[in-house]
Design a protein around this motif. Sequence first.
Motif, PDB file in Angstrom:
ATOM      1  N   LEU A   1     -36.750  49.747  -3.541  1.00 31.90           N
ATOM      2  CA  LEU A   1     -36.871  48.095  -3.613  1.00 31.90           C
ATOM      3  C   LEU A   1     -37.347  47.710  -4.711  1.00 31.90           C
ATOM      4  CD1 LEU A   1     -37.752  45.549  -1.827  1.00 31.90           C
ATOM      5  CD2 LEU A   1     -39.791  46.421  -1.765  1.00 31.90           C
ATOM      6  N   ALA A   2     -36.361  47.263  -5.706  1.00 30.88           N
ATOM      7  CA  ALA A   2     -36.688  46.973  -7.020  1.00 30.88           C
ATOM      8  C   ALA A   2     -36.125  45.841  -7.597  1.00 30.88           C
ATOM      9  CB  ALA A   2     -35.934  48.099  -7.686  1.00 30.88           C
ATOM     10  N   THR A   3     -36.894  45.198  -8.571  1.00 26.98           N
ATOM     11  CA  THR A   3     -36.332  44.100  -9.155  1.00 26.98           C
ATOM     12  C   THR A   3     -35.794  44.212 -10.289  1.00 26.98           C
ATOM     13  OG1 THR A   3     -38.390  43.937 -10.838  1.00 26.98           O
ATOM     14  CG2 THR A   3     -38.701  42.882  -8.540  1.00 26.98           C
ATOM     15  N   MET A   4     -35.016  43.268 -11.087  1.00 31.62           N
ATOM     16  CA  MET A   4     -34.204  43.531 -12.131  1.00 31.62           C
ATOM     17  C   MET A   4     -34.828  44.255 -13.007  1.00 31.62           C
ATOM     18  SD  MET A   4     -31.291  40.538 -12.675  1.00 31.62           S
ATOM     19  CE  MET A   4     -32.388  38.999 -12.906  1.00 31.62           C
ATOM     20  N   THR A   5     -36.094  43.969 -13.528  1.00 33.70           N
ATOM     21  CA  THR A   5     -36.770  44.578 -14.492  1.00 33.70           C
ATOM     22  C   THR A   5     -36.806  46.228 -14.504  1.00 33.70           C
ATOM     23  OG1 THR A   5     -38.920  44.250 -13.658  1.00 33.70           O
ATOM     24  CG2 THR A   5     -38.039  42.466 -15.365  1.00 33.70           C
ATOM     25  N   GLN A   6     -36.980  46.589 -13.151  1.00 32.81           N
ATOM     26  CA  GLN A   6     -36.975  47.965 -12.807  1.00 32.81           C
ATOM     27  C   GLN A   6     -35.682  48.509 -12.660  1.00 32.81           C
ATOM     28  OE1 GLN A   6     -39.373  46.960  -9.329  1.00 32.81           O
ATOM     29  NE2 GLN A   6     -41.260  47.782 -10.428  1.00 32.81           N
TER      30      GLN A   6
ATOM     31  N   HIS B   1     -32.022  62.673 -10.701  1.00 36.24           N
ATOM     32  CA  HIS B   1     -31.783  63.205  -9.377  1.00 36.24           C
ATOM     33  C   HIS B   1     -30.133  62.670  -8.921  1.00 36.24           C
ATOM     34  CE1 HIS B   1     -36.147  64.027  -9.267  1.00 36.24           C
ATOM     35  NE2 HIS B   1     -35.916  64.782  -8.321  1.00 36.24           N
ATOM     36  N   PRO B   2     -29.128  63.502  -9.533  1.00 35.06           N
ATOM     37  CA  PRO B   2     -27.755  62.749  -9.226  1.00 35.06           C
ATOM     38  C   PRO B   2     -27.262  63.226  -7.594  1.00 35.06           C
ATOM     39  CG  PRO B   2     -27.875  65.020 -10.480  1.00 35.06           C
ATOM     40  CD  PRO B   2     -29.402  64.662 -10.369  1.00 35.06           C
ATOM     41  N   HIS B   3     -28.207  63.891  -7.120  1.00 39.27           N
ATOM     42  CA  HIS B   3     -27.678  64.047  -5.599  1.00 39.27           C
ATOM     43  C   HIS B   3     -28.329  63.448  -4.590  1.00 39.27           C
ATOM     44  CE1 HIS B   3     -24.996  67.115  -7.332  1.00 39.27           C
ATOM     45  NE2 HIS B   3     -25.899  67.734  -7.995  1.00 39.27           N
ATOM     46  N   LEU B   4     -29.455  62.723  -5.028  1.00 49.97           N
ATOM     47  CA  LEU B   4     -30.481  61.917  -4.022  1.00 49.97           C
ATOM     48  C   LEU B   4     -29.561  60.896  -3.490  1.00 49.97           C
ATOM     49  CD1 LEU B   4     -33.534  61.490  -3.207  1.00 49.97           C
ATOM     50  CD2 LEU B   4     -33.566  59.816  -5.003  1.00 49.97           C
ATOM     51  N   ASN B   5     -29.458  60.443  -2.249  1.00 48.71           N
ATOM     52  CA  ASN B   5     -29.071  59.398  -1.570  1.00 48.71           C
ATOM     53  C   ASN B   5     -29.884  58.150  -1.602  1.00 48.71           C
ATOM     54  OD1 ASN B   5     -26.633  60.798  -0.762  1.00 48.71           O
ATOM     55  ND2 ASN B   5     -27.542  61.728   0.971  1.00 48.71           N
ATOM     56  N   VAL B   6     -29.587  57.329  -2.332  1.00 51.73           N
ATOM     57  CA  VAL B   6     -30.144  56.177  -2.572  1.00 51.73           C
ATOM     58  C   VAL B   6     -29.566  54.823  -2.352  1.00 51.73           C
ATOM     59  CG1 VAL B   6     -31.349  54.774  -4.553  1.00 51.73           C
ATOM     60  CG2 VAL B   6     -31.067  57.509  -4.832  1.00 51.73           C
ATOM     61  N   VAL B   7     -30.163  53.821  -1.709  1.00 51.43           N
ATOM     62  CA  VAL B   7     -29.826  52.583  -1.560  1.00 51.43           C
ATOM     63  C   VAL B   7     -30.592  51.622  -1.791  1.00 51.43           C
ATOM     64  CG1 VAL B   7     -31.038  52.494   0.659  1.00 51.43           C
ATOM     65  CG2 VAL B   7     -28.754  50.888   0.460  1.00 51.43           C
ATOM     66  N   LEU B   8     -29.911  50.687  -2.700  1.00 54.58           N
ATOM     67  CA  LEU B   8     -30.620  49.502  -3.385  1.00 54.58           C
ATOM     68  C   LEU B   8     -30.827  48.565  -2.633  1.00 54.58           C
ATOM     69  CD1 LEU B   8     -31.433  48.224  -6.091  1.00 54.58           C
ATOM     70  CD2 LEU B   8     -29.113  47.368  -6.522  1.00 54.58           C
ATOM     71  N   ASP B   9     -32.009  48.021  -2.191  1.00 54.03           N
ATOM     72  CA  ASP B   9     -32.487  47.026  -1.236  1.00 54.03           C
ATOM     73  C   ASP B   9     -31.957  45.491  -2.040  1.00 54.03           C
ATOM     74  OD1 ASP B   9     -33.299  48.971   0.530  1.00 54.03           O
ATOM     75  OD2 ASP B   9     -35.391  48.605   0.463  1.00 54.03           O
ATOM     76  N   HIS B  10     -31.574  44.926  -0.925  1.00 51.90           N
ATOM     77  CA  HIS B  10     -31.497  43.471  -1.655  1.00 51.90           C
ATOM     78  C   HIS B  10     -30.601  43.076  -2.795  1.00 51.90           C
ATOM     79  CE1 HIS B  10     -34.184  43.196   1.777  1.00 51.90           C
ATOM     80  NE2 HIS B  10     -34.996  43.454   1.162  1.00 51.90           N
ATOM     81  N   ALA B  11     -29.756  44.044  -2.881  1.00 48.42           N
ATOM     82  CA  ALA B  11     -28.749  44.087  -4.062  1.00 48.42           C
ATOM     83  C   ALA B  11     -29.714  44.112  -5.399  1.00 48.42           C
ATOM     84  CB  ALA B  11     -27.905  42.750  -4.004  1.00 48.42           C
ATOM     85  N   GLY B  12     -30.953  44.425  -5.357  1.00 49.02           N
ATOM     86  CA  GLY B  12     -31.356  44.427  -6.606  1.00 49.02           C
ATOM     87  C   GLY B  12     -32.303  43.200  -7.249  1.00 49.02           C
ATOM     88  N   LYS B  13     -32.219  42.149  -6.141  1.00 42.62           N
ATOM     89  CA  LYS B  13     -33.009  41.096  -6.281  1.00 42.62           C
ATOM     90  C   LYS B  13     -32.463  39.981  -7.507  1.00 42.62           C
ATOM     91  CE  LYS B  13     -36.915  41.280  -3.251  1.00 42.62           C
ATOM     92  NZ  LYS B  13     -37.918  40.901  -2.848  1.00 42.62           N
ATOM     93  N   PRO B  14     -31.125  39.756  -7.429  1.00 40.08           N
ATOM     94  CA  PRO B  14     -30.724  38.864  -8.549  1.00 40.08           C
ATOM     95  C   PRO B  14     -31.457  37.307  -8.638  1.00 40.08           C
ATOM     96  CG  PRO B  14     -29.132  38.943  -6.813  1.00 40.08           C
ATOM     97  CD  PRO B  14     -30.149  39.972  -6.483  1.00 40.08           C
ATOM     98  N   ALA B  15     -31.517  36.987  -9.657  1.00 37.87           N
ATOM     99  CA  ALA B  15     -32.135  35.726 -10.011  1.00 37.87           C
ATOM    100  C   ALA B  15     -31.173  34.442  -9.621  1.00 37.87           C
ATOM    101  CB  ALA B  15     -32.716  35.566 -11.301  1.00 37.87           C
ATOM    102  N   ILE B  16     -30.780  34.471  -8.151  1.00 35.99           N
ATOM    103  CA  ILE B  16     -29.970  33.681  -7.827  1.00 35.99           C
ATOM    104  C   ILE B  16     -30.410  32.200  -7.832  1.00 35.99           C
ATOM    105  CG2 ILE B  16     -28.705  32.850  -5.557  1.00 35.99           C
ATOM    106  CD1 ILE B  16     -28.403  35.675  -4.702  1.00 35.99           C
TER     107      ILE B  16
END
Length: 291
Positions: A140-145, A156-171
């Motif tokens: 759960l990260a903003t663009m600055t993160q 951690h190249p083998h960690l299964n990660v999902v980016l929540d809410h597409a990284g919160k673009p400034a739509i």
Amino acid sequence: MIVDAHQHYWQPSRGDYGWLKDAPESLRRPFLPPELHAQRKAAGVKHTVLVQAAPTEEETRFLFELARHDGAVAGVVGWVDMEGDDVGARIDALIRDGGGLLCGLRPMAQDIADPDWLANPSLDRAFDCIQDCGLTFDALATMTQLPALLRRLRRHPHLNVVLDHAGKPAIGDGRFDQWTSWIDELAQHPQLHCKLSGLLTLLHEPVDQDAIEPYVADLFAHFGPERLMWGSDWPVLTTHADFGQWLDMALTLTERYAPGSQPDVFAANAVGFYALDIDLAAQDARAERTP
């Protein structure tokens, strides 16, 4: 069959939802299973992933209890103190208390002031434990993160990660270039997935499908239908749209940019990523036999 990869329940009287004090007034009330059941049934959503909404392990256990009384919940993404010296024992305790429900963990990084927090070496032990326990990580990260998330993926190249809410673009502000450049780098990591969720609530009123379409198109271009999963983000969604409205919009855009991929984006990808105990083939077969 549809699997909602991202929804919440909360009970403000519990006292650990600090972010709610700055949220729209309509969200500062309980949102619990009975309110969602009818909407979910009408939309044809069979299973969901319940995601934490408070930075406490007590709230994760509260979600376990709700999930045991809500047969649609197939997994819980919880919270753990990732900076604790005993983080491994804490994760083990949550796995035990969840009785098979805990499928991933999510710190509320967007609320942490340090943009580099996700890359902090002090978190290495926590990420090692998440990976060793076979759990997933919701970012759960903003663009600055996003730069820090990129460094974490390299570590951690083998960690299964999902980016929540597409990284919160400034739509809402119409900014695109900075976000898409980071998405381009992040998508190079094959273990990273992305949620097609939370986009409508980034808009200023009114809700406009045309405003989010370039972002959805870019997500399909970078991640393909194999690494995207749909989530309602209910009840945060309710500030801008109802459950069925967002689902219909997402189905339409998915068919436009990845024809024939709806079974993956709206079910199979979430089931595979979170290792949910759902037999999609059997459920589809039963649906076909139902008159």
